[in-house]
Design an enzyme around this catalytic site. Structure first.
Site, PDB file in Angstrom:
ATOM      1  N   ASN A 111       0.821  -1.226   0.000  1.00 20.11           N
ATOM      2  CA  ASN A 111       0.000   0.000   0.000  1.00 20.11           C
ATOM      3  C   ASN A 111       0.850   1.268   0.000  1.00 20.11           C
ATOM      4  O   ASN A 111       0.526   2.234  -0.691  1.00 20.11           O
ATOM      5  CB  ASN A 111      -0.953   0.010   1.208  1.00 20.11           C
ATOM      6  CG  ASN A 111      -1.936  -1.145   1.173  1.00 20.11           C
ATOM      7  OD1 ASN A 111      -1.950  -1.912   0.211  1.00 20.11           O
ATOM      8  ND2 ASN A 111      -2.734  -1.290   2.212  1.00 20.11           N
ATOM      9  N   THR A 156     -16.479  37.632 -32.113  1.00 19.82           N
ATOM     10  CA  THR A 156     -17.233  37.132 -30.961  1.00 19.82           C
ATOM     11  C   THR A 156     -18.409  36.383 -31.576  1.00 19.82           C
ATOM     12  O   THR A 156     -18.893  36.773 -32.645  1.00 19.82           O
ATOM     13  CB  THR A 156     -17.740  38.250 -30.019  1.00 19.82           C
ATOM     14  OG1 THR A 156     -18.823  38.925 -30.645  1.00 19.82           O
ATOM     15  CG2 THR A 156     -16.644  39.249 -29.656  1.00 19.82           C
ATOM     16  N   HIS A 157     -18.833  35.306 -30.954  1.00 17.57           N
ATOM     17  CA  HIS A 157     -19.896  34.440 -31.505  1.00 17.57           C
ATOM     18  C   HIS A 157     -19.521  33.925 -32.897  1.00 17.57           C
ATOM     19  O   HIS A 157     -20.406  33.615 -33.696  1.00 17.57           O
ATOM     20  CB  HIS A 157     -21.237  35.176 -31.606  1.00 17.57           C
ATOM     21  CG  HIS A 157     -21.603  35.961 -30.390  1.00 17.57           C
ATOM     22  ND1 HIS A 157     -22.416  35.455 -29.400  1.00 17.57           N
ATOM     23  CD2 HIS A 157     -21.243  37.208 -29.983  1.00 17.57           C
ATOM     24  CE1 HIS A 157     -22.565  36.375 -28.444  1.00 17.57           C
ATOM     25  NE2 HIS A 157     -21.849  37.448 -28.761  1.00 17.57           N
ATOM     26  N   SER A 279      -7.869  11.828 -47.762  1.00 15.56           N
ATOM     27  CA  SER A 279      -9.112  11.084 -47.595  1.00 15.56           C
ATOM     28  C   SER A 279      -8.996   9.774 -48.376  1.00 15.56           C
ATOM     29  O   SER A 279      -8.340   9.720 -49.411  1.00 15.56           O
ATOM     30  CB  SER A 279     -10.271  11.919 -48.140  1.00 15.56           C
ATOM     31  OG  SER A 279     -11.346  11.082 -48.496  1.00 15.56           O
ATOM     32  N   ASN A 287      -6.997  16.824 -44.869  1.00 17.84           N
ATOM     33  CA  ASN A 287      -7.742  17.113 -43.634  1.00 17.84           C
ATOM     34  C   ASN A 287      -6.796  17.354 -42.466  1.00 17.84           C
ATOM     35  O   ASN A 287      -5.757  16.696 -42.363  1.00 17.84           O
ATOM     36  CB  ASN A 287      -8.655  15.928 -43.307  1.00 17.84           C
ATOM     37  CG  ASN A 287      -9.642  15.656 -44.422  1.00 17.84           C
ATOM     38  OD1 ASN A 287     -10.214  16.588 -44.985  1.00 17.84           O
ATOM     39  ND2 ASN A 287      -9.794  14.389 -44.761  1.00 17.84           N
ATOM     40  N   GLN A 323      -6.648   0.203  -6.987  1.00 15.75           N
ATOM     41  CA  GLN A 323      -5.831  -0.249  -8.115  1.00 15.75           C
ATOM     42  C   GLN A 323      -6.353   0.353  -9.422  1.00 15.75           C
ATOM     43  O   GLN A 323      -5.585   0.619 -10.339  1.00 15.75           O
ATOM     44  CB  GLN A 323      -5.878  -1.770  -8.158  1.00 15.75           C
ATOM     45  CG  GLN A 323      -5.139  -2.397  -9.314  1.00 15.75           C
ATOM     46  CD  GLN A 323      -5.037  -3.901  -9.112  1.00 15.75           C
ATOM     47  OE1 GLN A 323      -4.465  -4.355  -8.129  1.00 15.75           O
ATOM     48  NE2 GLN A 323      -5.610  -4.673 -10.013  1.00 15.75           N
ATOM     49  N   LYS A 326      -4.968   3.464 -11.422  1.00 14.92           N
ATOM     50  CA  LYS A 326      -3.722   3.469 -12.208  1.00 14.92           C
ATOM     51  C   LYS A 326      -3.966   3.552 -13.710  1.00 14.92           C
ATOM     52  O   LYS A 326      -3.246   4.275 -14.412  1.00 14.92           O
ATOM     53  CB  LYS A 326      -2.898   2.223 -11.885  1.00 14.92           C
ATOM     54  CG  LYS A 326      -1.919   2.471 -10.757  1.00 14.92           C
ATOM     55  CD  LYS A 326      -0.898   1.362 -10.606  1.00 14.92           C
ATOM     56  CE  LYS A 326      -1.523   0.114 -10.070  1.00 14.92           C
ATOM     57  NZ  LYS A 326      -0.534  -0.843  -9.533  1.00 14.92           N
TER      58      LYS A 326
END
Ligand code: ARG
Length: 432
Positions: A111, A156-157, A279, A287, A323, A326
């Site tokens: 432990n 913005t937006h 592609s 891409n 455990q 991990k």
């Protein structure tokens, strides 16, 4: 498989055994050298209180070094022959050294062994995170300086808003990654406490020299209470993933910008071919897959943190559930750091297409400047705003004039890059 705890008369079922071990033995490969390092400190401590003779200690130290060398050379492989990395170390030492090996586990538990190995590993990962973030900030800052005079639309937006500059865009990432670097370092300092010597979570009836082990392993402090050492399992892992997720959150938004800017619709950014793939069906495509996977990396990190949080829904003390912290830890930190490691090169090699950026600046984007100019001349802002909303008053301007006039601190005309430089220098000197 030989089990440390196996006693005569207790039957071992292969299916149950393999479920118990899970992928643990594979995951422990990540921590094996750290476990060896901590085992060394533990053996040294046992020698100093007379549990091991000097000869036994010397033999164990050499045995641990030899095991580490075998590991590095690939001559020793941690596999299903062992229940976990901890058992493997003891088994090898016992096989090679006899009783000295059988003594090494005196006063320790798996432990605290798993805690200390994980802690050493976490410290390294957080150092790596801090240094990558520092590198990213440096590159972004250099580019901010070089491109302070390169006009770029501000949105913005995702709608055209005002004129901005590439320098302003870069300086945002620079400041973000200075914060991310300092958070990584603060988290490293926060977790820099030694759990070795807490045994199963209640200490042992031996005067272990825990302070000496703390020094030997380079920890900043002792994690004093053995019960707290157990409580910190999962909690410290989450802290590291949180520090990492600050950086991957910014990475996600950086990658988003880049993927958007490479579209034909924007066309602001030219990516080197190595960041794109073709592609399988559309011969015309390139891409930005690499950038998209960088963007997705935050999900892996955030999910790892959430998974650990679910596992630690436990009472105090050790539970085997732990455990399962991990897997997400190794996956989250491993993936996040690998993704971030690609960012410096991506940042360095990103090329602007200046004509496309200039073409996206339209006269409406000076309306805010105009409203504020009128207000500065004495017209109440709400009235100035109304006047500046009239498209008849919009005209082409030199975007550089707009940038130069934007002098509020931090804005495109007053980026205050020196302030960011100073913070970065303080970080590089280890002060922030
Ligand atoms: N693989 C275990 C873990 O990661 C090691 C500790 C086992 N301790 C125990 N008491 N069974 O937690």
């Amino acid at each position: 498989m030989s089990l440390l705890w196996q006693k005569s008369g207790v039957e071992v079922d292969a299916c149950i055994q393999s479920f118990l071990a899970g992928d643990d033995v594979q995951l422990d490969r990540e921590f094996f050298l750290h476990d060896i390092e901590a085992s060394h400190a533990h053996a040294q401590g046992l020698a100093s209180i007379g549990i091991l003779s000097q000869d036994e200690y010397t033999a164990l130290a050499a045995g641990l070094d030899a095991l580490a060398a075998d590991w590095r050379a690939g001559a020793f492989v941690l596999d299903e022959r062992f229940e976990d990395g901890h058992s493997a170390i003891e088994a090898v030492l016992t096989e090679r050294l006899g009783d000295a090996g059988r003594r090494i586990h005196t006063g320790r538990s798996r432990n605290d062994q798993v805690l200390v190995a994980t802690r050493l590993w976490l410290r390294e990962r957080l150092d790596e995170l801090a240094s990558t973030c520092g590198e990213v900030a440096t590159i972004a800052l250099d580019r901010a300086e070089a491109e302070a005079k390169l006009p770029m639309p501000g949105y913005t937006h995702l709608q055209r808003a005002v004129v901005s500059s590439a320098g302003h865009w870069w300086a945002a990432w620079a400041e973000a990654f200075i914060d991310n670097a300092s958070r990584a370092r603060a988290t490293r300092d926060w977790i820099d406490a030694n759990p070795l010597g807490t045994a199963a979570g209640y200490g042992v009836n031996l005067p272990l020299e825990r302070d000496a082990a703390t020094q030997a392993l380079g920890f900043a402090r002792l994690q004093v209470n053995p019960g707290y050492a157990q409580l910190s399992r999962g909690k410290f892992e989450m802290a590291a993933l949180e520090a990492l997720s600050s950086a991957t959150l910014d990475l996600r938004r950086f990658a988003w910008d880049v993927s958007l800017f490479t579209t034909a619709e924007f066309g602001f950014v030219q990516l080197p071919a190595r960041y794109t793939t073709g592609s399988s069906i559309m011969p015309n495509k390139r891409n930005p897959d690499v950038v998209e996977l960088l963007r997705a990396s935050h999900a892996v990190v955030a999910a790892a943190r959430a998974e650990i949080e679910q596992v630690v829904a436990l009472p105090s003390g050790y539970h085997r559930d732990l455990q399962f912290t991990k897997g997400p830890l190794v996956r989250g930190l491993g993936h996040g750091l690998r993704a971030l490691a690609l960012l410096p090169d991506l940042m360095r090699s990103l090329q602007w297409r200046r004509e496309a950026m200039a073409a996206a600046l339209d006269p409406s984007m000076y309306a805010t400047d105009l409203a504020i100019e009128l207000a500065r001349d004495g017209i109440p802002f709400r009235e100035a705003y109304r006047q500046a909303a009239d498209p008849a008053r919009w005209a082409e301007r030199d975007p550089m004039d707009s940038i130069d006039a934007r002098v509020s601190p931090g804005a495109p005309g007053a980026l205050r890059l020196e302030t960011l430089r100073q913070r970065l220098a303080a970080f590089d000197e280890g002060k922030a």
